[in-house]
Design an enzyme around this catalytic site. Sequence first.
Site, PDB file in Angstrom:
ATOM      1  CB  SER A 110       7.185  -1.748  12.096  1.00  0.00           C
ATOM      2  OG  SER A 110       6.814  -1.139  10.740  1.00  0.00           O
ATOM      3  CG  ASP A 130       3.912   6.358  13.111  1.00  0.00           C
ATOM      4  OD1 ASP A 130       2.627   6.049  12.765  1.00  0.00           O
ATOM      5  OD2 ASP A 130       4.938   5.618  13.183  1.00  0.00           O
ATOM      6  CG  HIS A 179       4.058   2.143  11.676  1.00  0.00           C
ATOM      7  ND1 HIS A 179       5.065   2.934  11.912  1.00  0.00           N
ATOM      8  CD2 HIS A 179       4.624   1.200  11.217  1.00  0.00           C
ATOM      9  CE1 HIS A 179       6.185   2.726  11.602  1.00  0.00           C
ATOM     10  NE2 HIS A 179       6.047   1.342  11.369  1.00  0.00           N
TER      11      HIS A 179
END
Length: 344
Positions: free
Chosen positions: A74, A238, A241
């Site tokens: 990611s 979140d 990240h």
Amino acid sequence: MSRAGRARKIAAAAAFGGGGIGALGAAAYGLVLAEVKIARKVIGQPFGNAGPGGEGLYGDFPGEPIQLVMLGDSTSVGLGADHGRQTPGAVIAAGLAPIARRPVRMRMLGRVGGQSWELEGQTARALDEGPKPDVVVIMVGANDVTHRVKPQVAVRALEASVRKLREAGVEVVVGTCPDLGTIQEIPRPLRYVAQRLSRQLAAAQTIGVVEAGGATVSLADLLGDEFRQHRVEMFASDRFHPSPTGYARVAEAILPSVATVLGYPAGERDRVPDLGRGEGIDDVAHAAVRAVDTAGTEVSGIEVSGAERGPRGRWAAFRRRRAPQAAAGGHEVSVTPGESSPSA
């Protein structure tokens, strides 16, 4: 066993097969994974399962575009960034174009949630779909730790992909596993375990990558102290990240090595390590451990007295690359988020 010894043992197991993480290691992986799952459940996944995009052509310059491909998890697709131009690939491309005085076309083939075993397929796509890359940037490792992937298995997959790319004539820069000890939602006793496991993997990744002919840039410490001290600015909502500012910091660390492996600026690639800047030459295992402890340290293979290997294995140089200067004007390149937008 020393940290260099543990990293070397993992890399050796990756090369020859066999070897486990041990009972304590397995238990630690299980606890970290459980806590990450709990934290994930509480926070949710506000960004879904896809990055914000950002593929395209960067830099208004003449000539054939430099082909840059991002592989990995990611972080390689910039999950958590608000816009595609804020992803690490976009920021690297926007910074590389004025250095090379050429446009840069950036493609993303990483996947949210990706693990090292998926690099085989991503590498095949990079070589088979579209123009052959000039340089590939790989960012991977965190999901290997949280999903209990044996470190030697993860390193073996990464090394195989780097070797395949290098055999095809593609330059490779790997951003090693970030420091998972920065995740505050993991309880403090396990945060140290997460840090130890992720840094151990980062050191082993460096050994495998250098043996395969690539270069690494340490992100472990980078995503440690700085991200701890500036959590609001560096992390996305979140809390897992990086934010656009965090990704800009990551790209700032990787860009000098990307420019260097491509031959920009001239002479920098083979620069002798400067002891005054905390650089040097050592066997790759000890160089890898040094890199894990110092943010933005590049490790790459080097010859000593005409030999690639010494008594303790492959020789490696660890360097602190300076931000490259653009060809026009001689000013250092700034890689702030949102600075450039891709064109079609």
